[in-house]
Scaffold this motif. Structure first.
Motif, PDB file in Angstrom:
ATOM      1  N   ALA A  94       0.684  -1.258   0.155  1.00  0.00           N
ATOM      2  CA  ALA A  94      -0.106   0.028  -0.109  1.00  0.00           C
ATOM      3  C   ALA A  94       0.799   1.304  -0.191  1.00  0.00           C
ATOM      4  O   ALA A  94       0.330   2.443   0.316  1.00  0.00           O
ATOM      5  CB  ALA A  94      -0.828   0.132   1.217  1.00  0.00           C
ATOM      6  N   ALA A  95       2.163   1.119  -0.258  1.00  0.00           N
ATOM      7  CA  ALA A  95       3.301   2.279  -0.172  1.00  0.00           C
ATOM      8  C   ALA A  95       2.686   3.344  -1.325  1.00  0.00           C
ATOM      9  O   ALA A  95       2.891   4.507  -0.656  1.00  0.00           O
ATOM     10  CB  ALA A  95       4.464   1.879  -0.537  1.00  0.00           C
ATOM     11  N   ASP A  96       1.868   3.239  -2.238  1.00  0.00           N
ATOM     12  CA  ASP A  96       1.559   4.272  -3.191  1.00  0.00           C
ATOM     13  C   ASP A  96       0.046   4.502  -3.077  1.00  0.00           C
ATOM     14  O   ASP A  96      -0.473   5.473  -3.599  1.00  0.00           O
ATOM     15  CB  ASP A  96       1.861   3.601  -4.720  1.00  0.00           C
ATOM     16  CG  ASP A  96       3.286   3.595  -4.849  1.00  0.00           C
ATOM     17  OD1 ASP A  96       4.191   4.280  -4.199  1.00  0.00           O
ATOM     18  OD2 ASP A  96       3.599   2.732  -5.631  1.00  0.00           O
ATOM     19  N   ASN A  97      -0.623   3.859  -2.073  1.00  0.00           N
ATOM     20  CA  ASN A  97      -2.188   4.446  -1.791  1.00  0.00           C
ATOM     21  C   ASN A  97      -2.201   5.607  -0.711  1.00  0.00           C
ATOM     22  O   ASN A  97      -1.263   5.805  -0.037  1.00  0.00           O
ATOM     23  CB  ASN A  97      -2.662   3.110  -1.270  1.00  0.00           C
ATOM     24  CG  ASN A  97      -2.834   2.045  -1.971  1.00  0.00           C
ATOM     25  OD1 ASN A  97      -2.493   2.106  -3.135  1.00  0.00           O
ATOM     26  ND2 ASN A  97      -3.191   0.794  -1.187  1.00  0.00           N
ATOM     27  N   LYS A  98      -2.755   6.599  -1.281  1.00  0.00           N
ATOM     28  CA  LYS A  98      -2.844   7.937  -0.558  1.00  0.00           C
ATOM     29  C   LYS A  98      -4.478   8.004  -0.645  1.00  0.00           C
ATOM     30  O   LYS A  98      -4.900   8.369  -1.897  1.00  0.00           O
ATOM     31  CB  LYS A  98      -2.015   8.901  -1.123  1.00  0.00           C
ATOM     32  CG  LYS A  98      -2.064  10.112  -0.443  1.00  0.00           C
ATOM     33  CD  LYS A  98      -1.434  10.993  -1.052  1.00  0.00           C
ATOM     34  CE  LYS A  98      -0.205  11.714  -0.602  1.00  0.00           C
ATOM     35  NZ  LYS A  98       0.521  12.711  -1.573  1.00  0.00           N
ATOM     36  N   ARG A  99      -5.126   8.219   0.406  1.00  0.00           N
ATOM     37  CA  ARG A  99      -6.498   8.724   0.313  1.00  0.00           C
ATOM     38  C   ARG A  99      -6.608  10.042   0.289  1.00  0.00           C
ATOM     39  O   ARG A  99      -5.774  10.754   0.945  1.00  0.00           O
ATOM     40  CB  ARG A  99      -7.390   8.503   1.560  1.00  0.00           C
ATOM     41  CG  ARG A  99      -8.770   8.506   1.725  1.00  0.00           C
ATOM     42  CD  ARG A  99      -9.274   8.460   3.074  1.00  0.00           C
ATOM     43  NE  ARG A  99      -9.170   6.930   3.212  1.00  0.00           N
ATOM     44  CZ  ARG A  99      -9.808   6.269   4.229  1.00  0.00           C
ATOM     45  NH1 ARG A  99     -10.678   7.115   5.136  1.00  0.00           N
ATOM     46  NH2 ARG A  99     -10.099   5.129   4.297  1.00  0.00           N
ATOM     47  N   ALA A 100      -7.423  10.806  -0.791  1.00  0.00           N
ATOM     48  CA  ALA A 100      -7.281  12.051  -0.925  1.00  0.00           C
ATOM     49  C   ALA A 100      -8.249  12.586   0.296  1.00  0.00           C
ATOM     50  O   ALA A 100      -9.027  12.235   0.804  1.00  0.00           O
ATOM     51  CB  ALA A 100      -8.215  12.535  -2.068  1.00  0.00           C
ATOM     52  N   CYS A 101      -7.834  14.023   0.645  1.00  0.00           N
ATOM     53  CA  CYS A 101      -8.421  14.668   1.678  1.00  0.00           C
ATOM     54  C   CYS A 101      -9.616  15.221   0.953  1.00  0.00           C
ATOM     55  O   CYS A 101      -9.642  15.495  -0.022  1.00  0.00           O
ATOM     56  CB  CYS A 101      -7.443  15.829   2.161  1.00  0.00           C
ATOM     57  SG  CYS A 101      -6.117  15.445   3.146  1.00  0.00           S
TER      58      CYS A 101
END
Length: 102
Positions: A94-101
């Protein structure tokens, strides 16, 4: 994912003296007298910590005359290590997973 049982076990192993006891028992089965010599802890203090480890299922006892020997249960430690290995693998994936604010 870590369970509440895992969290309880982590708390048990977080104590420095209990972690020292577990480390010593990973090398050999020892009685309370040996553990007092190795750790420098008082016998009553050590007995209390061994009780916590026993109740958590980390160690098992073996009576031998007037002494009680303690043995580490490696499957318990291996299971916890496996949970941490799973967490590490999830983090890598999940290193590249980023939830948008919002």
């Amino acid at each position: 994912m870590l369970t509440s049982v895992d969290t309880d076990l982590i708390r048990v192993l977080a104590d420095p003296l209990r972690l020292r006891i577990v480390t010593l028992l990973a090398r050999e089965t020892l009685c309370t007298t040996h553990l007092v010599e190795e750790t420098g802890a008082r016998q009553t203090n050590l007995s209390n910590h061994l009780k916590v480890l026993r109740e958590a299922g980390v160690v098992e006892t073996e009576p031998c005359g007037r002494f009680t020997y303690y043995r580490l249960k490696p499957d318990v430690i291996a299971s916890l290590a496996g949970r941490f290995a799973d967490l590490a693998e999830s983090a890598r994936a999940a290193a590249d997973n980023k939830r948008a604010c919002p």
